[in-house]
Write a protein that holds these residues in place. Structure first.
Motif, PDB file in Angstrom:
ATOM      1  N   ILE A 190       0.769  -1.358   0.192  1.00 33.28           N
ATOM      2  CA  ILE A 190       0.431   0.158   0.007  1.00 33.28           C
ATOM      3  C   ILE A 190       0.886   1.086   0.086  1.00 33.28           C
ATOM      4  CG2 ILE A 190      -2.064   0.943   1.181  1.00 33.28           C
ATOM      5  CD1 ILE A 190      -2.663  -1.502   2.823  1.00 33.28           C
ATOM      6  N   GLY A 191       0.641   2.060  -0.755  1.00 35.16           N
ATOM      7  CA  GLY A 191       1.481   3.461  -0.964  1.00 35.16           C
ATOM      8  C   GLY A 191       0.875   4.196   0.901  1.00 35.16           C
ATOM      9  N   PHE A 192       2.179   4.417   0.833  1.00 33.05           N
ATOM     10  CA  PHE A 192       2.491   5.842   2.478  1.00 33.05           C
ATOM     11  C   PHE A 192       3.487   6.606   1.680  1.00 33.05           C
ATOM     12  CE2 PHE A 192      -0.287   1.648   3.947  1.00 33.05           C
ATOM     13  CZ  PHE A 192      -1.066   2.872   5.003  1.00 33.05           C
ATOM     14  N   PHE A 193       2.782   7.636   2.810  1.00 35.51           N
ATOM     15  CA  PHE A 193       4.283   8.704   3.228  1.00 35.51           C
ATOM     16  C   PHE A 193       5.462   8.321   4.337  1.00 35.51           C
ATOM     17  CE2 PHE A 193       0.888  11.044   0.454  1.00 35.51           C
ATOM     18  CZ  PHE A 193       1.934  11.247  -0.335  1.00 35.51           C
ATOM     19  N   THR A 194       4.387   7.536   5.108  1.00 36.43           N
ATOM     20  CA  THR A 194       4.959   7.156   6.101  1.00 36.43           C
ATOM     21  C   THR A 194       5.097   5.744   6.197  1.00 36.43           C
ATOM     22  OG1 THR A 194       3.362   7.616   7.426  1.00 36.43           O
ATOM     23  CG2 THR A 194       4.084   9.617   7.499  1.00 36.43           C
ATOM     24  N   GLY A 195       6.545   5.269   7.211  1.00 40.94           N
ATOM     25  CA  GLY A 195       7.098   4.175   6.854  1.00 40.94           C
ATOM     26  C   GLY A 195       6.781   3.396   8.357  1.00 40.94           C
ATOM     27  N   PRO A 196       6.109   2.085   8.897  1.00 43.41           N
ATOM     28  CA  PRO A 196       5.907   1.273   9.816  1.00 43.41           C
ATOM     29  C   PRO A 196       6.406   2.265  11.046  1.00 43.41           C
ATOM     30  CG  PRO A 196       6.378  -0.168   8.110  1.00 43.41           C
ATOM     31  CD  PRO A 196       6.283   1.060   7.264  1.00 43.41           C
ATOM     32  N   GLY A 197       7.682   2.569  10.590  1.00 41.94           N
ATOM     33  CA  GLY A 197       8.281   2.960  12.049  1.00 41.94           C
ATOM     34  C   GLY A 197       7.688   4.112  12.428  1.00 41.94           C
ATOM     35  N   HIS A 198       7.336   5.476  11.302  1.00 40.06           N
ATOM     36  CA  HIS A 198       7.269   6.897  11.486  1.00 40.06           C
ATOM     37  C   HIS A 198       6.197   6.904  12.948  1.00 40.06           C
ATOM     38  CE1 HIS A 198       6.430  10.627  11.083  1.00 40.06           C
ATOM     39  NE2 HIS A 198       7.631  10.189  10.593  1.00 40.06           N
ATOM     40  N   PRO A 199       6.085   7.570  13.730  1.00 42.03           N
ATOM     41  CA  PRO A 199       5.173   7.793  14.858  1.00 42.03           C
ATOM     42  C   PRO A 199       3.719   8.324  14.247  1.00 42.03           C
ATOM     43  CG  PRO A 199       6.892   9.737  14.740  1.00 42.03           C
ATOM     44  CD  PRO A 199       7.175   8.953  13.954  1.00 42.03           C
ATOM     45  N   LEU A 200       4.072   8.964  12.759  1.00 40.19           N
ATOM     46  CA  LEU A 200       2.369   9.756  12.314  1.00 40.19           C
ATOM     47  C   LEU A 200       2.204   7.807  11.230  1.00 40.19           C
ATOM     48  CD1 LEU A 200       3.324  13.036  11.642  1.00 40.19           C
ATOM     49  CD2 LEU A 200       2.332  12.202  13.768  1.00 40.19           C
ATOM     50  N   HIS A 201       2.619   6.984  11.407  1.00 37.87           N
ATOM     51  CA  HIS A 201       2.386   5.913  10.112  1.00 37.87           C
ATOM     52  C   HIS A 201       1.493   5.630  11.332  1.00 37.87           C
ATOM     53  CE1 HIS A 201       2.453   2.971   7.757  1.00 37.87           C
ATOM     54  NE2 HIS A 201       1.194   2.422   8.115  1.00 37.87           N
ATOM     55  N   GLY A 202       0.375   5.328  12.099  1.00 36.81           N
ATOM     56  CA  GLY A 202      -1.074   5.485  12.383  1.00 36.81           C
ATOM     57  C   GLY A 202      -1.645   6.281  11.875  1.00 36.81           C
ATOM     58  N   VAL A 203      -1.408   7.558  11.772  1.00 36.08           N
ATOM     59  CA  VAL A 203      -2.844   8.835  11.890  1.00 36.08           C
ATOM     60  C   VAL A 203      -2.640   8.889  10.053  1.00 36.08           C
ATOM     61  CG1 VAL A 203      -2.583  11.191  11.110  1.00 36.08           C
ATOM     62  CG2 VAL A 203      -1.625   9.969  13.805  1.00 36.08           C
ATOM     63  N   GLU A 204      -1.690   7.941   9.081  1.00 36.06           N
ATOM     64  CA  GLU A 204      -2.388   8.248   8.079  1.00 36.06           C
ATOM     65  C   GLU A 204      -2.750   6.917   7.581  1.00 36.06           C
ATOM     66  OE1 GLU A 204       0.608   8.415   3.643  1.00 36.06           O
ATOM     67  OE2 GLU A 204       1.419   8.037   5.744  1.00 36.06           O
ATOM     68  N   ASP A 205      -2.118   5.618   8.606  1.00 42.16           N
ATOM     69  CA  ASP A 205      -2.921   4.856   8.255  1.00 42.16           C
ATOM     70  C   ASP A 205      -4.970   4.938   8.732  1.00 42.16           C
ATOM     71  OD1 ASP A 205      -3.206   1.827   7.151  1.00 42.16           O
ATOM     72  OD2 ASP A 205      -4.372   1.708   9.596  1.00 42.16           O
ATOM     73  N   GLY A 206      -5.150   5.917   9.510  1.00 36.13           N
ATOM     74  CA  GLY A 206      -6.305   6.208   9.561  1.00 36.13           C
ATOM     75  C   GLY A 206      -7.059   7.079   8.412  1.00 36.13           C
ATOM     76  N   LEU A 207      -6.476   8.154   8.050  1.00 32.10           N
ATOM     77  CA  LEU A 207      -6.934   8.832   6.965  1.00 32.10           C
ATOM     78  C   LEU A 207      -7.754   8.205   5.856  1.00 32.10           C
ATOM     79  CD1 LEU A 207      -4.578  12.022   7.505  1.00 32.10           C
ATOM     80  CD2 LEU A 207      -6.565  11.918   8.283  1.00 32.10           C
ATOM     81  N   ARG A 208      -6.261   7.172   5.646  1.00 33.52           N
ATOM     82  CA  ARG A 208      -6.631   6.616   4.292  1.00 33.52           C
ATOM     83  C   ARG A 208      -7.976   5.513   4.449  1.00 33.52           C
ATOM     84  NH1 ARG A 208      -3.238   7.404   0.399  1.00 33.52           N
ATOM     85  NH2 ARG A 208      -0.719   8.533   0.879  1.00 33.52           N
TER      86      ARG A 208
END
Length: 342
Positions: free
Chosen positions: A263-281
């Motif tokens: 899945i395309g993400f701007f943040t990696g799994p270890g980034h503290p904002l990765h959960g935020v991006e996943d929620g937005l998507r």
């Protein structure tokens, strides 16, 4: 544009192609149809059409370019000649049906089929309702004039369109997939990273394996529990993905297998904002009430809220363990115009 289409057969269905007007014959409305049919020569040559049909018909109207310099008798003769040319043309290219021909049509049979309101339709309807509720909330946020609200009479056009979409969603009209704009997702992550002094997200998307993305979004504790339970659905999903990867690798197409499971993400799994991006998507659970929200509201302190919980307070974060106060951006702030040039 339609004239340029390549086709072996061409046909046009129309009602009354030449409206009756006092200013002229109305034959000019036929030429675009002939152009689409690629008729020779009247559809491909405007000069041939004007000389043989259009201008002779206009001669009878008097005062037109086709009737200049002609006496009354000559104008009638010229118009009659143009009329005959037009009748010959229509006799070759037109099939005319009258209302009396409708009796020859077979009877109309109506059949009503009731469609089940499935989970996909429910998801689409709920997401659409969240869009409307977000607009009503954000448009009135510290704006007593309600300029952008759908309840504003000046926004009645958009309100009617949104209401029509809601009715269609109730009638199982289809599934509407709400996809966030990539520019908005990146802007949100960059603003949060700058405010919270976190690492900046990548400016371009990179692919994150689906299993890793879901594990990070679930949280470290929940991810560990899922990994530790062999009989859980998450464990079965991981096993299925591993099996799929082995099968694809055995077929000699490893790259395709990786792309299908990413899945395309701007943040990696270890980034503290990765959960935020996943929620937005993909949507997430509200951090106050725990209900699932398809379009979460992101606070400046990086909490994810549903519309109801976000509306509880317009001055501070409603998360009990946070209560971080909001600071509205000043109207004359240069950064405001940088992100919103209009």
């Amino acid at each position: 544009m339609a004239v340029q289409l390549t086709a072996q057969r061409r046909w046009v269905m129309t009602g009354t192609p030449t409206p009756a007007t006092a200013a002229g014959s109305g034959a000019a409305h036929l030429h675009p149809l002939l152009s689409f049919l690629h008729h020779q020569p009247y559809g491909t040559s405007r000069t041939a059409w004007d000389g043989a049909v259009a201008k002779p018909l206009e001669a009878a109207a008097g005062g037109s370019s086709g009737g200049r310099g002609l006496g009354p008798g000559a104008s009638v003769l010229v118009a009659e000649w143009g009329r005959r040319q037009l009748l010959k043309l229509l006799g070759r290219v037109m099939i005319r049906s009258c209302k009396s021909d409708l009796a020859l049509l077979p009877p109309c049979y109506k059949k009503v089929t009731l469609l089940d309101f499935g989970s996909d339709h429910a998801h689409s309807y709920n997401a659409l309702i969240e869009v409307i509720r977000r607009n009503l909330l954000l448009a009135d946020w510290c704006d007593d004039a309600h300029k952008e609200s759908l309840l504003n009479p000046k926004q009645s056009r958009w309100a009617k369109e949104m209401l029509s979409n809601v009715r269609l969603a109730c009638c199982v009209a289809g599934v509407m997939n709400l996809v966030p704009k990539e520019e908005d997702v990146l802007e949100t992550l960059e603003l949060l990273a700058g405010k919270l002094e976190l690492p900046k997200p990548a400016s371009e998307q990179h692919f994150v394996p689906a299993a890793a993305a879901a594990a990070v979004a679930a949280g470290p504790q929940e991810a560990d529990q899922l990994e530790a339970q062999p009989g859980s659905s998450r464990s079965a999903q991981l096993a299925g993905e591993q099996q799929q990867q082995q099968e694809v690798a055995a077929a000699g197409d490893v790259l395709l297998g990786v792309v299908l499971r990413q899945i395309g993400f701007f943040t990696g799994p270890g980034h503290p904002l990765h959960g935020v991006e996943d929620g937005l998507r993909n949507g997430c659970k509200c951090q106050v009430c725990g209900d699932m929200t398809h379009l979460p509201m992101v606070t400046p302190c990086a909490h994810m809220l549903c519309t109801d919980c976000a509306a509880v307070s317009r001055t501070a974060c409603p998360v009990p363990s946070c209560r971080h106060p909001y600071r509205m951006q000043a109207v004359n702030d240069d950064a405001r115009y940088k992100n919103n040039p209009e």
